[in-house]
Design a protein around this motif. Structure first.
Motif, PDB file in Angstrom:
ATOM      1  N   THR A 394      55.974  60.017  31.173  1.00  0.00           N
ATOM      2  CA  THR A 394      56.368  58.816  30.432  1.00  0.00           C
ATOM      3  C   THR A 394      57.894  58.670  30.461  1.00  0.00           C
ATOM      4  O   THR A 394      58.627  59.619  30.743  1.00  0.00           O
ATOM      5  CB  THR A 394      55.895  58.899  28.977  1.00  0.00           C
ATOM      6  OG1 THR A 394      56.556  60.006  28.333  1.00  0.00           O
ATOM      7  CG2 THR A 394      54.399  59.107  28.907  1.00  0.00           C
ATOM      8  N   GLU A 395      58.359  57.469  30.176  1.00  0.00           N
ATOM      9  CA  GLU A 395      59.799  57.214  30.183  1.00  0.00           C
ATOM     10  C   GLU A 395      60.528  58.059  29.127  1.00  0.00           C
ATOM     11  O   GLU A 395      61.649  58.528  29.350  1.00  0.00           O
ATOM     12  CB  GLU A 395      60.058  55.724  29.943  1.00  0.00           C
ATOM     13  CG  GLU A 395      59.709  54.833  31.124  1.00  0.00           C
ATOM     14  CD  GLU A 395      60.517  55.185  32.371  1.00  0.00           C
ATOM     15  OE1 GLU A 395      61.722  55.492  32.234  1.00  0.00           O
ATOM     16  OE2 GLU A 395      59.936  55.179  33.470  1.00  0.00           O
ATOM     17  N   LYS A 396      59.869  58.267  27.987  1.00  0.00           N
ATOM     18  CA  LYS A 396      60.488  59.080  26.939  1.00  0.00           C
ATOM     19  C   LYS A 396      60.645  60.524  27.398  1.00  0.00           C
ATOM     20  O   LYS A 396      61.694  61.145  27.192  1.00  0.00           O
ATOM     21  CB  LYS A 396      59.644  59.009  25.662  1.00  0.00           C
ATOM     22  CG  LYS A 396      60.246  59.797  24.511  1.00  0.00           C
ATOM     23  CD  LYS A 396      59.385  59.711  23.259  1.00  0.00           C
ATOM     24  CE  LYS A 396      60.001  60.524  22.132  1.00  0.00           C
ATOM     25  NZ  LYS A 396      59.192  60.480  20.895  1.00  0.00           N
ATOM     26  N   GLU A 397      59.596  61.061  28.027  1.00  0.00           N
ATOM     27  CA  GLU A 397      59.668  62.444  28.522  1.00  0.00           C
ATOM     28  C   GLU A 397      60.711  62.572  29.627  1.00  0.00           C
ATOM     29  O   GLU A 397      61.435  63.573  29.715  1.00  0.00           O
ATOM     30  CB  GLU A 397      58.301  62.897  29.046  1.00  0.00           C
ATOM     31  CG  GLU A 397      57.275  63.165  27.967  1.00  0.00           C
ATOM     32  CD  GLU A 397      55.952  63.633  28.551  1.00  0.00           C
ATOM     33  OE1 GLU A 397      55.675  63.298  29.721  1.00  0.00           O
ATOM     34  OE2 GLU A 397      55.203  64.322  27.838  1.00  0.00           O
ATOM     35  N   LYS A 398      60.794  61.552  30.478  1.00  0.00           N
ATOM     36  CA  LYS A 398      61.762  61.570  31.566  1.00  0.00           C
ATOM     37  C   LYS A 398      63.190  61.571  31.007  1.00  0.00           C
ATOM     38  O   LYS A 398      64.065  62.315  31.491  1.00  0.00           O
ATOM     39  CB  LYS A 398      61.544  60.352  32.462  1.00  0.00           C
ATOM     40  CG  LYS A 398      62.269  60.427  33.793  1.00  0.00           C
ATOM     41  CD  LYS A 398      61.849  59.259  34.687  1.00  0.00           C
ATOM     42  CE  LYS A 398      62.540  59.349  36.040  1.00  0.00           C
ATOM     43  NZ  LYS A 398      62.144  58.224  36.927  1.00  0.00           N
ATOM     44  N   LYS A 399      63.428  60.746  29.986  1.00  0.00           N
ATOM     45  CA  LYS A 399      64.748  60.689  29.374  1.00  0.00           C
ATOM     46  C   LYS A 399      65.077  62.003  28.674  1.00  0.00           C
ATOM     47  O   LYS A 399      66.198  62.526  28.774  1.00  0.00           O
ATOM     48  CB  LYS A 399      64.794  59.532  28.374  1.00  0.00           C
ATOM     49  CG  LYS A 399      66.158  59.334  27.725  1.00  0.00           C
ATOM     50  CD  LYS A 399      66.144  58.142  26.774  1.00  0.00           C
ATOM     51  CE  LYS A 399      67.506  57.970  26.109  1.00  0.00           C
ATOM     52  NZ  LYS A 399      67.506  56.838  25.150  1.00  0.00           N
ATOM     53  N   LEU A 400      64.092  62.581  27.981  1.00  0.00           N
ATOM     54  CA  LEU A 400      64.301  63.846  27.283  1.00  0.00           C
ATOM     55  C   LEU A 400      64.638  64.955  28.283  1.00  0.00           C
ATOM     56  O   LEU A 400      65.548  65.767  28.061  1.00  0.00           O
ATOM     57  CB  LEU A 400      63.052  64.206  26.474  1.00  0.00           C
ATOM     58  CG  LEU A 400      63.137  65.461  25.600  1.00  0.00           C
ATOM     59  CD1 LEU A 400      62.398  65.233  24.284  1.00  0.00           C
ATOM     60  CD2 LEU A 400      62.548  66.674  26.302  1.00  0.00           C
ATOM     61  N   THR A 401      63.905  64.980  29.414  1.00  0.00           N
ATOM     62  CA  THR A 401      64.172  65.991  30.435  1.00  0.00           C
ATOM     63  C   THR A 401      65.553  65.815  31.033  1.00  0.00           C
ATOM     64  O   THR A 401      66.263  66.792  31.307  1.00  0.00           O
ATOM     65  CB  THR A 401      63.108  65.912  31.551  1.00  0.00           C
ATOM     66  OG1 THR A 401      61.804  66.039  30.976  1.00  0.00           O
ATOM     67  CG2 THR A 401      63.305  67.014  32.567  1.00  0.00           C
ATOM     68  N   ALA A 402      65.967  64.567  31.247  1.00  0.00           N
ATOM     69  CA  ALA A 402      67.281  64.299  31.824  1.00  0.00           C
ATOM     70  C   ALA A 402      68.395  64.828  30.919  1.00  0.00           C
ATOM     71  O   ALA A 402      69.347  65.478  31.385  1.00  0.00           O
ATOM     72  CB  ALA A 402      67.459  62.801  32.063  1.00  0.00           C
ATOM     73  N   PHE A 403      68.311  64.568  29.613  1.00  0.00           N
ATOM     74  CA  PHE A 403      69.345  65.063  28.699  1.00  0.00           C
ATOM     75  C   PHE A 403      69.261  66.586  28.547  1.00  0.00           C
ATOM     76  O   PHE A 403      70.283  67.255  28.381  1.00  0.00           O
ATOM     77  CB  PHE A 403      69.222  64.373  27.336  1.00  0.00           C
ATOM     78  CG  PHE A 403      69.909  63.037  27.281  1.00  0.00           C
ATOM     79  CD1 PHE A 403      71.282  62.965  27.126  1.00  0.00           C
ATOM     80  CD2 PHE A 403      69.190  61.858  27.407  1.00  0.00           C
ATOM     81  CE1 PHE A 403      71.937  61.725  27.081  1.00  0.00           C
ATOM     82  CE2 PHE A 403      69.834  60.624  27.364  1.00  0.00           C
ATOM     83  CZ  PHE A 403      71.205  60.552  27.207  1.00  0.00           C
ATOM     84  N   HIS A 404      68.039  67.115  28.610  1.00  0.00           N
ATOM     85  CA  HIS A 404      67.856  68.570  28.515  1.00  0.00           C
ATOM     86  C   HIS A 404      68.576  69.273  29.668  1.00  0.00           C
ATOM     87  O   HIS A 404      69.379  70.194  29.452  1.00  0.00           O
ATOM     88  CB  HIS A 404      66.359  68.903  28.531  1.00  0.00           C
ATOM     89  CG  HIS A 404      66.060  70.359  28.406  1.00  0.00           C
ATOM     90  ND1 HIS A 404      65.592  70.937  27.243  1.00  0.00           N
ATOM     91  CD2 HIS A 404      66.153  71.378  29.313  1.00  0.00           C
ATOM     92  CE1 HIS A 404      65.429  72.231  27.440  1.00  0.00           C
ATOM     93  NE2 HIS A 404      65.740  72.525  28.696  1.00  0.00           N
TER      94      HIS A 404
END
Length: 582
Positions: A394-404
């Motif tokens: 999902t877009e939320k998971e993708k964004k979270l992974t990117a910042f992680h």
């Protein structure tokens, strides 16, 4: 035996006559219809022969009941001669007797052959399983790369096997045993083969587990047989791989001093001690657990020398890569020196596997040569697992992974001065949702306290970045927190780096031997254990706060890296540096 008895019974009662199933009512009806030609009464069992020749055994309630039901019919048929009532006697079926005899003969022949085979098998069971390897003659020190010091030390063994008189004339005693100690895959077995190849002597190889069996005395017999074979072929080398399987400290089992493993070890000690003449027989063994070996095995006169075969340094890795790529076509963009720098901590087996995976990648992509990208992708697969682009995110998971991952990368750049960023990606690999790959600038033997604290900060960067940008935290940082906590605990309990606890080691190694240490307690009190836990928590909390402060001050850079990852999914070191220079 039950099966054999059952077969004999079936042959005895079943061969020679056709049996028909009948119940009492069938018997009554058969007598009334005059289908019974003879009867044999024995208690409550009647054996009848029908007019068609079939036989059957029928249970009857009683003879009086049978007389009451069909007594008149039976008397009339006996008067006419169509029914005969036989007296009770044991009749022998010669067909059944013949079959029983044949069965007995077959069983005797079978057991006779089994005993003959078992006799030789029992003898072979106690024979040594050591294999005489002929192909070691083609293995020399040239085939072993990245272990120059180890080869230099083993060269004396080669010289003794070639020219023993040179040492004997000076009163020197060559070591009887050489123990190769090192992590798995560092080339211990290859070194042993190279010694035999250089000296051109027979090479007997066996695993430590091959000695140990369920039956008491077998292992000791195999040890005796091994040394007998070696003496017949001396000068020679006997190599025991994974010797910790048989050489573990005595008293570490539930069987006391009389279990099979300890008897095998005792016999090995006796043979190496030289109650018999073993001149010309060099013992070599390999293990990655020297700390659990019996001290008697390591004393002078047995395994005199311990040679540490460690993971190779950058020069050694480059030499190993040259060996494993010698028969592989490499493209012009492949730089083995660069690959060696990017594979710090790899053993020889790891590097061999890396080049093999690279060749597989090249073949899968229909390349005629192995390219740099093939090697980089193979390295990522070896370290992180297979890339999973098909996973739905999902877009939320993708964004979270990117910042992680951006959090890890930014902190590695700002805090860790011993390495540089090589690649950052948010494409899932293995169990990881993304990865940050940074390469050490140089090989190091030691790690300082500040470097360990900085490493904790880098590991916590992913969790802190999630909290600062997403106002939430996820389970993706579980592995990071676990590894960071392990570092903090080692600082306190193993390396004495805690001011609150002091320069004391409370590391028990984590090993428990059933029997010797079954009731072994920790070497420190419960209060000390609580203090250790409190200090580990203090270190982790303090580094977490420092991580928050650093990322807050560099939020603009963190955001740029994360946006770059969202755009391209994978960025290399140069693209990452550009985010800092804006």
């Amino acid at each position: 035996m039950l099966v054999v008895a059952y077969l004999i019974y079936m042959f005895a009662v079943g061969f020679g006559a056709s049996q028909t199933k009948m119940v009492y009512s069938d018997l009554v009806n058969s007598i009334k219809s005059e289908q019974v030609s003879s009867m044999l009464v024995s208690g409550n069992t009647v054996t009848v022969t029908l007019t068609n020749g079939d036989k059957a055994k029928v249970k009857i309630p009683s003879l009086d009941t049978l007389q009451a039901d069909v007594g008149k019919e039976m008397n009339d048929q006996m008067d006419k001669g169509t029914l005969k009532q036989e007296a009770y006697e044991t009749k022998i079926s010669w067909t059944a007797v013949t079959n029983i005899i044949l069965i007995i003969v077959f069983i005797c022949v079978f057991f006779f052959g089994f005993l003959r085979k078992g006799g030789s098998g029992a003898t072979n069971f106690t024979k040594s399983r050591a294999r005489l390897n002929e192909n070691t003659k083609n293995v020399t020190f040239k085939d072993v790369a990245g272990a120059d010091e180890e080869k230099a030390e083993l060269a004396e063994i080669v010289e003794f096997l070639k020219n023993p008189q040179k040492f004997v004339s000076l009163g020197a005693r060559i070591p009887k045993g050489v123990l190769l100690v090192g992590s798995p895959g560092t080339g211990k077995t290859l070194l042993a083969k190279a010694v035999a190849g250089e000296a051109k002597v027979p090479f007997f190889s066996i695993s430590g587990s091959d000695f140990v069996e369920l039956y008491v005395g077998v292992g000791a017999s195999r040890v005796r047989d091994l040394f007998e074979q070696a003496k017949k072929n001396r000068p020679c080398i006997v190599f025991i791989d994974e010797i910790d399987a048989v050489g573990r400290k005595r008293g570490a089992g539930m069987g006391g001093g009389h279990d099979e493993r300890e008897q095998t070890l005792n016999q090995l000690l006796v043979e190496m001690d030289g109650f018999g003449e073993n001149e010309g027989v060099i013992m070599m063994a390999a293990t990655n657990r020297p700390d659990i070996l019996d001290p008697a095995l390591l004393r002078p006169g047995r395994f005199d020398r311990q040679i540490v075969v460690d993971v190779p340094d950058v020069k050694g890795r480059e030499a190993i890569l040259k060996v494993h790529s010698a028969k592989k076509p490499l493209a012009n963009d492949v730089d083995l020196e660069e690959i060696a720098k990017a594979t710090a901590g790899y053993s020889g087996a790891d590097l061999e596997n890396l080049m093999n995976e690279s060749a597989i990648f090249a073949a899968r992509r229909n390349h005629l040569e192995i390219t740099r990208k093939d090697i980089e992708d193979a390295n990522l697969k070896v370290m992180m697992g297979t890339e999973k682009r098909s996973r739905i995110i999902t877009e939320k998971e993708k964004k979270l992974t990117a910042f992680h991952e951006a959090g890890h990368a930014v902190l590695a750049k700002l805090v860790d001065k011993t390495s540089h960023i090589h690649k950052v990606s948010i494409i899932p690999r293995g169990r990881a949702g993304g990865y940050t790959m940074y390469v050490p600038d140089e090989d190091k033997m030691y790690t300082s306290k500040n470097e360990m604290l900085d490493r904790i900060i880098v590991m916590l960067g992913g969790r802190v970045a999630e909290e600062l940008t997403m106002d939430d935290i996820s389970t993706g940082a579980s592995s990071d927190i676990q590894r960071a906590t392990d570092i903090a605990r080692q600082m306190v309990t193993k390396y004495g780096m805690s001011e609150a606890i002091g320069p004391v080691s409370y590391d028990d190694g984590g090993e428990v031997f059933i029997g010797r240490d079954f009731a072994h307690s920790k070497a420190y009190s419960e209060k000390t254990a609580a203090d250790i836990d409190a200090e580990v928590k203090h270190i982790m909390t303090l580094q977490y706060r420092k991580t928050e402060q650093i990322l807050t001050e560099n939020m603009a850079v963190l955001t740029r890296v994360a946006e770059k990852l969202l755009e391209k999914e994978t960025i290399d070191g140069q693209e990452f540096e550009e985010c800092f220079n804006i």
